[in-house]
Write a protein that holds these residues in place. Structure first.
Motif, short mmCIF file in Angstrom:
data_model
loop_
_atom_site.label_atom_id
_atom_site.label_comp_id
_atom_site.label_asym_id
_atom_site.label_seq_id
_atom_site.Cartn_x
_atom_site.Cartn_y
_atom_site.Cartn_z
N THR A 185 -10.18 7.35 -10.56
CA THR A 185 -10.31 5.90 -10.45
C THR A 185 -8.99 5.16 -10.66
O THR A 185 -8.63 4.28 -9.88
CB THR A 185 -11.35 5.38 -11.47
OG1 THR A 185 -12.45 6.26 -11.41
CG2 THR A 185 -11.80 3.99 -11.14
N SER B 159 -7.21 10.53 2.15
CA SER B 159 -8.22 11.28 1.42
C SER B 159 -7.57 12.34 0.53
O SER B 159 -6.67 13.06 0.95
CB SER B 159 -9.17 11.95 2.41
OG SER B 159 -9.98 12.88 1.75
N ASP B 160 -8.07 12.38 -0.68
CA ASP B 160 -7.63 13.42 -1.60
C ASP B 160 -8.09 14.77 -1.04
O ASP B 160 -9.13 14.85 -0.39
CB ASP B 160 -8.32 13.16 -2.96
CG ASP B 160 -7.75 14.07 -4.04
OD1 ASP B 160 -6.78 14.80 -3.75
OD2 ASP B 160 -8.29 14.04 -5.17
N ASP C 244 -10.75 8.93 -3.22
CA ASP C 244 -10.16 9.70 -4.32
C ASP C 244 -11.06 9.53 -5.54
O ASP C 244 -11.58 8.44 -5.77
CB ASP C 244 -8.74 9.18 -4.62
CG ASP C 244 -7.94 10.23 -5.39
OD1 ASP C 244 -8.51 10.85 -6.32
OD2 ASP C 244 -6.77 10.45 -5.04
N ASP C 245 -11.25 10.62 -6.28
CA ASP C 245 -12.16 10.52 -7.43
C ASP C 245 -11.44 10.02 -8.69
O ASP C 245 -12.08 9.65 -9.65
CB ASP C 245 -12.86 11.86 -7.69
CG ASP C 245 -11.87 12.99 -7.84
OD1 ASP C 245 -10.78 12.89 -7.21
OD2 ASP C 245 -12.15 13.97 -8.54
N LYS D 16 0.88 13.63 -4.59
CA LYS D 16 0.52 12.52 -5.47
C LYS D 16 1.69 11.96 -6.27
O LYS D 16 1.68 10.82 -6.66
CB LYS D 16 -0.64 12.92 -6.37
CG LYS D 16 -1.95 12.84 -5.59
CD LYS D 16 -3.15 13.05 -6.45
CE LYS D 16 -4.42 12.86 -5.64
NZ LYS D 16 -5.58 13.34 -6.37
N ARG E 181 -6.64 5.68 -7.75
CA ARG E 181 -7.20 5.04 -6.55
C ARG E 181 -6.94 3.53 -6.60
O ARG E 181 -6.50 2.93 -5.62
CB ARG E 181 -8.70 5.32 -6.49
CG ARG E 181 -9.30 5.07 -5.12
CD ARG E 181 -10.76 5.41 -5.11
NE ARG E 181 -11.54 4.50 -5.92
CZ ARG E 181 -12.44 4.88 -6.82
NH1 ARG E 181 -12.68 6.16 -7.04
NH2 ARG E 181 -13.10 3.98 -7.52
N GLN E 182 -7.20 2.97 -7.77
CA GLN E 182 -7.02 1.51 -7.87
C GLN E 182 -5.55 1.12 -7.79
O GLN E 182 -5.21 0.10 -7.17
CB GLN E 182 -7.69 1.00 -9.13
CG GLN E 182 -9.18 0.88 -8.85
CD GLN E 182 -10.01 0.53 -10.06
OE1 GLN E 182 -9.51 0.54 -11.18
NE2 GLN E 182 -11.27 0.25 -9.83
N GLN F 202 -12.64 1.50 -0.69
CA GLN F 202 -12.49 2.64 -1.60
C GLN F 202 -13.77 3.44 -1.70
O GLN F 202 -14.87 2.89 -1.61
CB GLN F 202 -12.14 2.14 -3.00
CG GLN F 202 -10.84 1.38 -3.07
CD GLN F 202 -10.53 1.01 -4.52
OE1 GLN F 202 -10.83 1.75 -5.45
NE2 GLN F 202 -9.93 -0.16 -4.71
N PRO G 125 -15.24 7.09 -4.08
CA PRO G 125 -14.87 8.09 -5.08
C PRO G 125 -15.18 9.53 -4.67
O PRO G 125 -14.77 10.46 -5.35
CB PRO G 125 -15.73 7.68 -6.28
CG PRO G 125 -16.94 7.05 -5.68
CD PRO G 125 -16.54 6.46 -4.38
N SER H 257 -4.56 1.36 -4.16
CA SER H 257 -5.20 0.26 -3.43
C SER H 257 -4.43 -1.03 -3.63
O SER H 257 -4.12 -1.74 -2.66
CB SER H 257 -6.61 0.02 -3.94
OG SER H 257 -7.44 0.99 -3.48
N LEU I 90 -9.59 4.57 1.36
CA LEU I 90 -8.98 5.46 0.37
C LEU I 90 -10.08 6.21 -0.37
O LEU I 90 -10.94 5.60 -1.02
CB LEU I 90 -8.14 4.63 -0.60
CG LEU I 90 -7.52 5.37 -1.79
CD1 LEU I 90 -6.61 6.50 -1.33
CD2 LEU I 90 -6.70 4.39 -2.65
#
Ligand SMILES: Nc1ncnc2c1ncn2[C@@H]1O[C@H](COP(=O)(O)OP(=O)(O)OP(=O)(O)O)[C@@H](O)[C@H]1O
Length: 450
Positions: A13, A55-56, A10-11, A106, A16-17, A32, A34, A20, A8
């Motif tokens: 955080t 991926s973002d 993604d910037d 998103k 992303r978490q 992960q 960033p 995940s 994964l």
């Protein structure tokens, strides 16, 4: 529960978490990153494991759509899902056109995310399985796995290996059973067409009029009985390789049609008005002297010249007797595994007989002899007695009555085992072939412990 590794990138955080954690709860291992640089680094490191890259689209150091080909380059068997911000649907659509598995906005629900990830992971798993199988099949037919190290075979392999990556037509010349089809397969596997079809056709196996329709296909109504359009083998082999065994058997009119295929990659199906175009590499084989056939007017000289652009002579087994030991041991192990028997090797005398034999049927004959011997063998070593009669010239005669009685019993036991094998264990049929009653057969099976 699904398993497998995801990456994964993604910037954000928190997001992303959160994603995940949710995917981990579904059973996935989630790596992960960033940003694009670290994402690609991780992907490179875990290319074998990662099934799906999420991926973002907008990363601080790269744009997802431009990154897509790079992800694919690093991990060609992984699927990519792009995460787009709300309201950027066109990006997602473009991403799919360029090879992403799917895109997610998103704001999409967790359920939606899990469904898409599961599907992508399943596809990636399947792709891996196919790639594994292809590798195995490829290895089975590679030049490296061909048995024998004689100078004659090595030279033929070298020549064929040079021709393989080119798209050139190859003509394999060699006696029956010498391994021409194996060479054709190895050539295909060593070419850029390896993941495309390999279609083999033995020109002598079809009645003359059937071969033409098999090769070129026909349109519905082309003749009585042509109830629907039928693809020919040339079309089946499209973008791959067509192996034409015994090409010397082609009829003159089919030869003319085939010459056109070699020259233009086009042919006209029976009953069609328009030509069909294919992209097929031709590998042909012959056990006749085609040049001579051409001189005698049995084969079109122009087709012969076209076919013989790259000729590879495949040596017969008598020309490379040094290979007999290696081939015999290889086939012994092969049949031992197939028959689930423990066979450790050949007695020196049996091997000696094999080395001396006149192998007119070449490797195929040796293979058959070893299969029969593996079925007949009593102990874990093959002896001369396990070889067919023509290998017994030097076998010592039994001297006493007792010895000859033992030989008879042994012969009977073997004969029964052989017939049982050939009839697939059908006792009625085996008894019929042996000329004894079923009851007697059962008794003998018990007596000999078969
Ligand atoms: N070098 C080799 N290593 C292992 N197996 C071999 C080898 N050469 C031939 N064989 C086996 O021997 C058998 C005969 O080989 P193949 O069918 O390739 O011969 P061919 O020359 O095409 O025969 P034909 O002219 O009758 O079509 C096959 O089962 C093949 O797998």
């Amino acid at each position: 529960m699904p398993t497998g590794t995801l990456l994964l990138i993604d910037d954000e955080t928190t997001l992303r978490q959160a994603i995940s954690r949710m995917l981990e709860l579904e059973g996935y291992t989630v790596l992960q990153a960033p940003d694009a640089r670290r994402g690609l680094e991780t992907l490179r490191q875990y290319a074998e494991e990662v099934l799906v890259v999420l991926s973002d689209v907008k990363l601080p150091d790269g744009y997802g759509l431009d990154l897509l080909p790079r992800y694919k380059q690093v991990a060609p068997l992984a699927e990519v899902i792009l995460l787009t911000a709300y309201g950027t649907i066109p990006d997602g659509v473009r991403a799919m056109k360029e090879g992403a598995f799917d895109y997610l906005t998103k704001g999409d629900s967790d359920d939606q995310l899990v469904v898409v990830v599961d599907r992508a992971a399943e596809k990636a798993r399947l792709q891996r399985r196919v790639a594994d199988l292809e590798k195995k099949v490829g290895a089975q037919y590679s030049f490296e796995s061909m048995i024998g190290h004689s100078a004659a075979l090595t030279q033929a392999k070298k020549l064929a290996q040079r021709a393989a990556p080119t798209d050139s037509t190859v003509l394999l010349e060699g006696p029956t059973g010498s391994g021409k089809e194996l060479f054709a397969q190895a050539i295909h596997q060593a070419s850029a067409r390896r993941s495309k079809p390999f279609v083999a056709v033995n020109c002598s196996a079809f009645p003359k009029d059937l071969l033409e329709s098999e090769l070129f296909g026909y349109r519905k109504g082309a003749f009585t009985g042509a109830l629907a359009d039928k693809k020919g083998l040339l079309e089946e082999a499209n973008s791959g390789t067509l192996f034409l065994d015994e090409i010397g058997e082609l009829e003159l009119n089919v030869q003319a049609k085939f010459l056109r295929v070699l020259e233009t990659q086009q042919f006209t199906k029976l009953g069609d008005t328009k030509p069909t175009t294919v992209n097929v590499r031709i590998v042909a084989a012959t056990n006749r002297n085609l040049r001579q056939e051409a001189e005698l007017g049995h084969f079109r000289p122009d087709l012969y010249y076209r076919l013989s652009v790259f000729t590879v002579p495949v040596p017969g087994l008598n020309e490379r007797r040094e290979d007999v030991d290696e081939l015999a041991n290889y086939f012994l192990q092969f049949f031992a595994a197939k028959l689930r028997r423990r066979l450790s090797g050949l007695e020196p005398e049996a091997l000696d007989q094999l080395r001396r034999h006149d192998w007119r049927g070449n490797v195929r004959e040796l293979k058959n002899v070893l299969e029969r011997a593996a079925i007949l063998a009593d102990g874990d070593t093959l002896t001369t007695d396990d070889l067919p009669a023509e290998f017994h010239h030097f076998a010592p005669e039994p001297t006493t009555d007792e010895a000859s009685d033992r030989t008879l019993r042994t012969m009977e036991k073997r004969q029964i085992r052989l017939v049982l094998h050939e009839t697939g264990g059908n006792k009625m049929e085996a008894a019929r072939q042996l000329g004894i009653g079923t009851k007697t057969l059962y008794r003998k099976i018990q007596e000999y412990g078969l």
